[in-house]
Design an enzyme around this catalytic site. Structure first.
Site: not given
Length: 248
Positions: A110, A215, A217
């Protein structure tokens, strides 16, 4: 992976109980650990120290966070610009330049992808909804972040395609209002959203740099394609570290 490689993550400053604290997101930390890495937090209040930190790490993960101050790519701030932190920006930009010079792999997430682009001479839309002058999808999703909300088209024959597969139906999450405008001459576009927003970039001549606008993660524990980004990062770190060691 037998050897444990060290991954640096730049820290944001957050005010907690009236005290400024260095902070990194636990999801990135957990993703690195899951694939054999050792994450360390890099304080970002002193950009002049980044050269010392780069010498301590084998790879660099640039996480999400606040907007990037437009002065770092030669623009004045528009009304729609969000929170910025010039120390975080200056430190992140310096870390990218140093990591590239020292051949240490980079994984941008990001904001981290935007920082990579700016560090290498590219520019950003400070607010794509007001500046792109074309219909734009919802990129600041209202759904929970672990859920994908829009699809991307992966560039054929890109390194990203080797990691997560190709096609135009991979679902990702989205949590940004800034995006890449002019792509650095050192990067190739590796993915686009259906509205043309740049969703991925990578280094032109090798696999030193991989950056995604979404994202992973927040999705890697339930989505194997997102987990593959962390696995690949650690494989790249190990390969470049071995190559550097062999050259000494």
């Amino acid at each position: 992976m037998d050897k444990k490689y060290t991954i640096g993550i730049p820290a944001e400053i957050r005010l907690i109980k009236d005290l400024e604290r260095n902070s990194v997101n636990n999801n990135e930390v957990a993703g690195i650990i899951q694939h054999g890495g050792v994450p360390i937090m890099i304080p970002t209040r002193n950009p002049e120290l980044m050269a010392r930190y780069v010498d301590l790490i084998d790879g660099l993960l640039l996480p999400g966070g606040p907007d990037v101050a437009p002065r770092f790519y030669g623009e004045e701030p528009v009304t729609e610009l969000g929170d910025v932190d010039a120390f975080l920006d200056a430190s992140g930009i310096e870390l990218v330049k140093l990591a590239v010079a020292k051949r240490k792999p980079i994984f941008g997430i990001c904001r981290g992808t935007q920082v990579i682009n700016v560090a290498l001479g590219g520019t950003l839309y400070q607010d794509m909804y007001s500046q792109r002058n074309r219909p734009t999808l919802q990129h600041f999703q209202k759904a929970p972040l672990p859920q994908g909300t829009h699809s991307i088209s992966v560039t054929p024959d890109s390194y990203l395609e080797k990691i997560i597969g190709g096609g135009d139906a991979i679902l990702v999450n989205s949590h940004h209002h800034e995006s890449i405008k002019a792509v650095s001459s050192q990067l190739n576009i590796s993915a686009l959203a259906k509205d043309g927003v740049i969703e991925g970039v990578e280094s032109k001549d090798d696999d030193l740099i991989i950056g995604v606008q979404w994202h992973p993660e927040a999705m890697y524990t339930t989505d194997s394609k997102q987990d593959a980004l962390f696995a690949d990062f650690m494989k790249r770190v190990a390969r470049y570290a071995r190559a550097t060691s062999a050259d000494k």
